[in-house]
Write a protein that holds these residues in place. Structure first.
Motif, PDB file in Angstrom:
ATOM      1  N   LEU A  64       0.831  -1.211   0.000  1.00  0.00           N
ATOM      2  CA  LEU A  64       0.000   0.000   0.000  1.00  0.00           C
ATOM      3  C   LEU A  64       0.862   1.256   0.000  1.00  0.00           C
ATOM      4  O   LEU A  64       0.545   2.234  -0.678  1.00  0.00           O
ATOM      5  N   ALA A  65       1.962   1.213   0.751  1.00  0.00           N
ATOM      6  CA  ALA A  65       2.868   2.365   0.789  1.00  0.00           C
ATOM      7  C   ALA A  65       3.500   2.600  -0.585  1.00  0.00           C
ATOM      8  O   ALA A  65       3.584   3.745  -1.058  1.00  0.00           O
ATOM      9  N   ARG A  67       2.258   1.646  -3.463  1.00  0.00           N
ATOM     10  CA  ARG A  67       1.183   2.093  -4.354  1.00  0.00           C
ATOM     11  C   ARG A  67       0.920   3.585  -4.142  1.00  0.00           C
ATOM     12  O   ARG A  67       0.767   4.347  -5.108  1.00  0.00           O
ATOM     13  N   HIS A  68       0.887   4.012  -2.884  1.00  0.00           N
ATOM     14  CA  HIS A  68       0.670   5.419  -2.566  1.00  0.00           C
ATOM     15  C   HIS A  68       1.792   6.286  -3.161  1.00  0.00           C
ATOM     16  O   HIS A  68       1.530   7.354  -3.725  1.00  0.00           O
ATOM     17  N   GLN A  69       3.022   5.822  -3.036  1.00  0.00           N
ATOM     18  CA  GLN A  69       4.158   6.568  -3.590  1.00  0.00           C
ATOM     19  C   GLN A  69       4.060   6.666  -5.106  1.00  0.00           C
ATOM     20  O   GLN A  69       4.299   7.742  -5.690  1.00  0.00           O
ATOM     21  N   LEU A  71       1.353   6.412  -6.984  1.00  0.00           N
ATOM     22  CA  LEU A  71       0.246   7.297  -7.336  1.00  0.00           C
ATOM     23  C   LEU A  71       0.634   8.765  -7.113  1.00  0.00           C
ATOM     24  O   LEU A  71       0.243   9.643  -7.891  1.00  0.00           O
ATOM     25  N   GLY A  72       1.387   9.039  -6.058  1.00  0.00           N
ATOM     26  CA  GLY A  72       1.855  10.402  -5.803  1.00  0.00           C
ATOM     27  C   GLY A  72       2.780  10.884  -6.912  1.00  0.00           C
ATOM     28  O   GLY A  72       2.679  12.030  -7.360  1.00  0.00           O
TER      29      GLY A  72
END
Length: 85
Positions: A64-65, A67-69, A71-72
């Motif tokens: 998830l981390a 994926r978040h990075q 997407l950012g």
């Protein structure tokens, strides 16, 4: 009619013998290559068994981390491209 002693018959037999030797050599090469191919396939199967998916070693929270990075970063790239238009 050709006789067994004619030059053409002798030449034919000589060439035929050469062809037989070449065929035998090629058969030997094929056997060697098939053996090598078998060994390489076995080695490849061992390597494939040892491999794991990159994400199978990562925990769910780490995924998830990441994926978040990602997407950012995509968002930043999109904003940068929109600003340059």
């Amino acid at each position: 009619m050709l006789t067994d002693d004619s030059p053409h018959t002798k030449e034919f037999r000589r060439l035929l013998q050469r062809i037989r030797k070449e065929v035998q050599s090629l058969k030997s090469q094929i056997a060697d290559l098939e053996k090598e191919n078998s060994q390489l396939r076995t080695e490849l199967r061992k390597i494939e068994k040892g491999q794991t998916d990159i994400f199978s070693e990562v925990s769910e929270s780490e995924r998830l981390a990441i994926r978040h990075q990602v997407l950012g970063l995509i968002s930043k790239i999109d904003n940068h491209l929109e600003d340059n238009e």
